[in-house]
Motif scaffolding. Structure first.
Motif, short mmCIF file in Angstrom:
data_model
loop_
_atom_site.label_atom_id
_atom_site.label_comp_id
_atom_site.label_asym_id
_atom_site.label_seq_id
_atom_site.Cartn_x
_atom_site.Cartn_y
_atom_site.Cartn_z
N ILE A 258 1.02 -0.83 -0.14
CA ILE A 258 -0.06 0.27 0.17
C ILE A 258 0.88 1.30 -0.02
O ILE A 258 1.43 1.91 0.68
N ALA A 259 1.51 1.57 -1.34
CA ALA A 259 2.30 2.67 -1.16
C ALA A 259 1.56 3.94 -1.65
O ALA A 259 0.81 3.91 -2.21
N ASN A 260 2.15 4.47 -0.67
CA ASN A 260 2.16 6.40 -0.59
C ASN A 260 0.91 7.58 -0.79
O ASN A 260 -0.25 7.33 -1.29
N ALA A 261 0.09 5.94 0.62
CA ALA A 261 -1.52 6.06 0.25
C ALA A 261 -2.73 6.45 1.56
O ALA A 261 -3.25 7.47 1.80
N LEU A 262 -1.50 5.74 3.28
CA LEU A 262 -2.31 5.69 4.15
C LEU A 262 -2.21 7.76 4.32
O LEU A 262 -3.16 7.54 5.01
N HIS A 263 -1.56 8.79 3.55
CA HIS A 263 -1.55 10.06 4.56
C HIS A 263 -2.49 10.41 3.50
O HIS A 263 -2.67 11.19 3.97
N ILE A 264 -3.00 9.63 2.49
CA ILE A 264 -4.05 10.59 2.28
C ILE A 264 -5.29 10.03 1.49
O ILE A 264 -6.08 10.55 1.43
N MET A 265 -5.79 9.16 2.86
CA MET A 265 -6.34 8.89 3.66
C MET A 265 -7.86 9.20 4.60
O MET A 265 -6.37 9.89 5.28
N PRO A 266 -8.44 9.75 4.55
CA PRO A 266 -9.61 10.32 5.31
C PRO A 266 -9.56 9.33 7.06
O PRO A 266 -9.70 9.90 7.71
N LYS A 267 -9.47 7.81 6.42
CA LYS A 267 -9.36 7.44 8.13
C LYS A 267 -8.60 6.71 7.76
O LYS A 267 -9.10 4.99 6.85
N PRO A 268 -7.46 6.09 7.90
CA PRO A 268 -5.83 4.84 7.36
C PRO A 268 -6.44 3.88 8.61
O PRO A 268 -6.45 3.26 8.00
N ASP A 269 -7.29 4.19 9.42
CA ASP A 269 -7.25 3.42 10.70
C ASP A 269 -8.39 2.38 10.10
O ASP A 269 -8.24 1.01 10.58
N GLU A 270 -8.95 2.91 9.45
CA GLU A 270 -10.19 1.80 8.88
C GLU A 270 -9.67 1.32 7.60
O GLU A 270 -10.19 -0.20 7.71
N ALA A 271 -8.73 1.38 7.05
CA ALA A 271 -7.83 0.54 5.74
C ALA A 271 -6.95 -0.18 6.86
O ALA A 271 -7.04 -1.52 6.72
N MET A 272 -6.48 0.18 7.88
CA MET A 272 -5.19 -0.71 8.39
C MET A 272 -5.99 -2.05 9.40
O MET A 272 -5.33 -2.98 8.87
N LYS A 273 -7.20 -1.94 9.40
CA LYS A 273 -8.13 -2.85 10.06
C LYS A 273 -8.41 -3.92 9.00
O LYS A 273 -8.71 -5.17 9.12
N GLU A 274 -8.87 -2.91 7.70
CA GLU A 274 -9.55 -4.64 6.65
C GLU A 274 -7.93 -5.01 6.55
O GLU A 274 -8.13 -5.97 6.14
#
Length: 95
Positions: A3-19
């Motif tokens: 998941i390259a250069n994406a977490l900082h542009i997500m409004p809810k990176p916590d949800e992405a990390m859980k998934e």
């Protein structure tokens, strides 16, 4: 998983990390390079320029904050290789 250069542009990176944690195989590796801020005078100028260019960042982590974020979701940092890019750094390998 990458998941390259994406977490900082997500409004809810916590949800992405859980998934990511949910779907990653046991003992799998997450490679998550992302933009990190370092303190300094250039930070404000670079943020303004990025905003003018239409680049929206929802997260502004420094190295420690990002490492803490990663650990919060059950991952550990295996290796840090940082490349300087303007006012920030990009971390390399996490799992």
């Amino acid at each position: 998983m990458l998941i390259a250069n994406a977490l900082h542009i997500m409004p809810k990176p916590d949800e992405a990390m859980k998934e990511i944690y949910r779907v990653l195989k046991p003992n799998g590796t997450l490679f998550a390079p992302t933009f990190l801020w370092k303190e300094g005078k250039q930070r404000k100028m670079i943020k303004s320029l990025m905003s003018i260019l239409g680049f929206k960042m929802y997260q502004e982590w420094d190295k420690k904050e990002f490492e803490d974020f990663i650990k919060e979701y059950g991952f550990s940092v295996v290796e840090w290789n940082c490349a300087s890019i303007y006012a920030g750094k990009v971390p390399d390998i996490l799992s």
